[in-house]
Design an enzyme around this catalytic site. Structure first.
Site, PDB file in Angstrom:
ATOM      1  N   CYS A   1     -24.427  29.837 -45.466  1.00  0.00           N
ATOM      2  CA  CYS A   1     -23.241  30.250 -46.216  1.00  0.00           C
ATOM      3  C   CYS A   1     -23.549  30.443 -47.708  1.00  0.00           C
ATOM      4  O   CYS A   1     -24.251  31.375 -48.046  1.00  0.00           O
ATOM      5  CB  CYS A   1     -22.120  29.253 -45.959  1.00  0.00           C
ATOM      6  SG  CYS A   1     -20.507  30.000 -46.187  1.00  0.00           S
TER       7      CYS A   1
ATOM      8  N   HIS B   1     -21.641  27.749 -40.629  1.00  0.00           N
ATOM      9  CA  HIS B   1     -22.135  26.398 -40.911  1.00  0.00           C
ATOM     10  C   HIS B   1     -22.680  25.719 -39.653  1.00  0.00           C
ATOM     11  O   HIS B   1     -21.951  24.978 -38.995  1.00  0.00           O
ATOM     12  CB  HIS B   1     -20.986  25.545 -41.474  1.00  0.00           C
ATOM     13  CG  HIS B   1     -20.602  25.924 -42.866  1.00  0.00           C
ATOM     14  ND1 HIS B   1     -21.117  25.312 -43.975  1.00  0.00           N
ATOM     15  CD2 HIS B   1     -19.760  26.876 -43.320  1.00  0.00           C
ATOM     16  CE1 HIS B   1     -20.617  25.856 -45.061  1.00  0.00           C
ATOM     17  NE2 HIS B   1     -19.788  26.808 -44.697  1.00  0.00           N
TER      18      HIS B   1
ATOM     19  N   GLU C   1     -24.414  23.189 -39.366  1.00  0.00           N
ATOM     20  CA  GLU C   1     -24.383  21.715 -39.502  1.00  0.00           C
ATOM     21  C   GLU C   1     -23.042  21.135 -39.063  1.00  0.00           C
ATOM     22  O   GLU C   1     -22.908  19.931 -38.913  1.00  0.00           O
ATOM     23  CB  GLU C   1     -24.736  21.310 -40.940  1.00  0.00           C
ATOM     24  CG  GLU C   1     -23.661  21.534 -41.983  1.00  0.00           C
ATOM     25  CD  GLU C   1     -23.487  22.999 -42.412  1.00  0.00           C
ATOM     26  OE1 GLU C   1     -24.108  23.900 -41.818  1.00  0.00           O
ATOM     27  OE2 GLU C   1     -22.690  23.225 -43.341  1.00  0.00           O
TER      28      GLU C   1
END
Ligand code: GLN
Length: 199
Positions: free
Chosen positions: A83, A180, A182
């Site tokens: 991002c 994202h 994560e």
């Protein structure tokens, strides 16, 4: 193996956890450290540039870390950028309101990126995407005030798209996503970074 997370701003903690889970999955002995300066960068075998706000990351990174990052990535340091991290790596960035966003960029990834490409109506959303490079099972992509990749050139390969445009790319040692990974509860992008380091 040591993975560094550029820890000036953004979602560092989530990346740390995902990286440790990926180490476990691959049975790799590894350590994750925060990188804020050149010395810390010097000790890592791979680096993550997290999401957050690309203008803040650009402002907070010291001049020395900025040039050291540019140099090491240019020489092949494996990177996962997500991002805002993708924006910081890009060669060219614009947004619809102001045009070219004259923010500090590392300029190592041959892409044209549009910041905040989804506008207000669709600031954040999740969708399952296909990423053949990491396997057949669709990946849950979480988009938060996300950019889109509008153009790629050189040896950049698009590795995932949605109907609006390209959302993940790979250029040699650099892996970059508009979403994202994560936050997905799925460590396959972090595993790919680790595998790139291992080679
Ligand atoms: N909108 C942010 C930017 O332009 C990126 C958002 C994010 O990293 N989730 O920097």
């Amino acid at each position: 193996m040591k993975v560094g997370i550029i820890s000036l701003q953004g979602d560092v903690e989530e990346h740390r956890e995902a990286t440790y889970r990926a180490f476990d999955k691959l049975d790799v002995e590894g350590e994750v450290i925060e990188v804020k300066n050149v010395d810390e960068l010097g000790s890592v075998n791979g680096v993550i540039i997290p999401g957050g706000e690309s203008t803040s990351i650009g402002r907070l990174v010291s001049r020395s870390l900025f040039s050291a990052l540019k140099e090491r990535i240019g020489k092949g340091l494996p990177v996962l950028a997500t991002c805002a991290g993708l924006i910081v790596l890009a060669k060219k960035v614009y947004d619809r309101r102001v045009g070219e966003t004259k923010q500090p960029l590392l300029g190592v990834l041959d892409v044209l990126v549009e910041r905040n490409a989804f506008g207000r109506q669709r600031e954040s959303f999740e969708t399952y995407i296909k990423v053949p490079l990491i396997g057949e099972k669709p990946f849950k992509a979480v988009f938060i005030r996300a950019p889109l990749i509008r153009k790629v050139w050189g040896d950049v390969k698009s590795i995932a798209s949605i109907k609006e445009g390209i959302v993940a790319v790979k250029q040699n040692n650099v892996l970059a996503t508009c979403f994202h990974p994560e936050l997905a509860g799925d460590t396959r992008f972090h595993e790919l970074l680790i595998k790139t380091i291992k080679v």
